[in-house]
Write a protein that holds these residues in place. Structure first.
Motif, mmCIF file in Angstrom:
data_model
loop_
_atom_site.group_PDB
_atom_site.id
_atom_site.type_symbol
_atom_site.label_atom_id
_atom_site.label_comp_id
_atom_site.label_asym_id
_atom_site.label_seq_id
_atom_site.Cartn_x
_atom_site.Cartn_y
_atom_site.Cartn_z
ATOM 1 N N ARG A 105 -2.735 27.907 20.546
ATOM 2 C CA ARG A 105 -2.500 26.452 20.613
ATOM 3 C C ARG A 105 -2.287 25.974 19.188
ATOM 4 N N ASP A 106 -1.275 25.170 18.972
ATOM 5 C CA ASP A 106 -0.955 24.787 17.584
ATOM 6 C C ASP A 106 -2.147 24.139 16.885
ATOM 7 N N ASP A 107 -2.936 23.393 17.654
ATOM 8 C CA ASP A 107 -4.062 22.688 17.037
ATOM 9 C C ASP A 107 -5.138 23.649 16.529
ATOM 10 N N ASP A 108 -5.155 24.869 17.048
ATOM 11 C CA ASP A 108 -6.171 25.839 16.617
ATOM 12 C C ASP A 108 -5.712 26.667 15.420
ATOM 13 N N SER A 164 -4.594 12.325 19.745
ATOM 14 C CA SER A 164 -5.198 13.600 19.353
ATOM 15 C C SER A 164 -5.367 13.635 17.840
ATOM 16 N N TYR A 165 -4.980 12.541 17.186
ATOM 17 C CA TYR A 165 -5.028 12.482 15.713
ATOM 18 C C TYR A 165 -5.923 11.337 15.242
ATOM 19 N N PRO A 166 -7.237 11.373 15.598
ATOM 20 C CA PRO A 166 -8.119 10.245 15.291
ATOM 21 C C PRO A 166 -8.275 9.976 13.793
HETATM 22 ZN ZN ZN Z 1 -0.525 19.969 19.197
#
Ligand code: ZN
Ligand code: PRP
Length: 289
Positions: free
Chosen positions: A54-57, A121-123
């Motif tokens: 997952r890109d976020d990981d 998703s970008y707090p």
């Molecule tokens: Zn993402």
């Protein structure tokens, strides 16, 4: 996956950056098989494994040295406090982190979200941004599917990535403000094992060669010999242009490389100097030094 000493490159499993990331790795000469839903693959021609995450990981995997290199959007890096090296911008995966509201909303400015809820998703990035804009909004943190939050009445607006805009369109949302621009970047880590460092350096050179090849064109044309001094300055290439004699002693052929973005201006000047028969071709790879 066996724990071998192979160098590991992390790319997005499925999403905006997947296709561009794999295309880049192939242009860099890596040979591998892949299909949807795979978790990793090993290169046939180099001691390299590709991890599909997952890109976020990806930033954390690189920070912890599980992956040596990663391809990730700069937006993900700006959101996280991770200790990774930003090696190169990759000139693909362009998108904007934008604030969007339902198409039917009457709001005309982001200020109207004051006192409202924004899902994202970008707090961290959003919190900084609304503070700067003096907006007090409640930030609803969602890991994914942010775009359905307004329809579910979870939030009044969203702050999410917009690339082609089709996600917004499908969910009947429209952009009201842009927080930041983003593109894919190559990241690395100081945790890379000493035996893999030289491979990392080689790969960085290959990325640059691929990018330079895209940025430049190969140009060839005929020129009256007397115009060479003037034209030399127009198309200096790496050192100086290649000059080839023609059967007609008054003419020469000049070969060089020019930046794609300067290309049309240069062509016009070459013609003014008497250049003709101008041939241009793409460059497959370009190793400048
Ligand atoms: Zn993402
Ligand atoms: C982003 C974003 C949207 C999509 C926008 O997802 O969350 O879903 O891209 O692109 P579009 O404007 O072309 O429709 P991303 O690929 O980063 O995956 P993720 O949100 O699951 O991490």
């Amino acid at each position: 996956m066996e724990l071998n000493g192979n160098l590991k490159i992390a790319v997005q499993r499925s999403g905006r950056l997947s296709e561009g990331s794999l295309a880049l790795l192939r242009q860099m000469g890596l040979r591998f098989e892949t299909y949807q839903d795979r978790l990793f693959t090993s290169c046939r021609n180099m001691p390299i494994d590709i991890l599909f995450l997952r890109d976020d990981d990806i930033p954390e995997y690189v920070q912890d040295g599980v992956a040596d290199l990663g391809i990730v959007g700069s937006n993900v890096l700006d959101e996280r406090d991770v200790n990774v090296e930003r090696l190169l911008p990759l000139d693909f995966g362009y998108c904007a982190l934008s604030i969007a509201i339902p198409e039917t909303s009457s709001y005309t400015s982001v200020q109207e979200l004051n006192g409202k809820k924004i899902a994202t998703s970008y707090p961290q990035i959003l919190a900084k941004y609304i503070k700067k804009k003096n907006i007090k909004a409640e930030i609803i943190f969602l890991k994914g599917c942010v775009e359905i939050a307004p329809a579910l009445k979870v939030a009044d607006g969203i702050c999410d990535l917009v690339s082609t805009g089709s996600t917004l369109r499908t969910n009947r949302l429209r952009t009201i403000d842009t927080v930041m621009q983003s593109q894919a970047v190559l990241i690395g880590t100081e945790k890379t094992k000493p035996q893999n460092r030289s491979t990392v350096e080689k790969l960085i050179l290959r990325v640059q060669a691929v990018q330079d090849a895209r940025a430049y064109k190969y140009i060839m044309f005929n020129l009256p010999r007397v115009a060479l001094e003037k034209v030399k300055k127009l198309v200096p290439g790496c050192k100086s242009p290649t000059v080839v004699p023609l059967a007609d002693p008054d003419f020469i052929a000049v070969h060089s490389v020019v930046l794609e973005e300067e290309f049309w201006d240069i062509v016009e000047k070459i013609r003014e100097c008497g250049g003709s028969g101008i041939l241009v071709s793409p460059i497959e790879k370009f190793i400048r030094s």
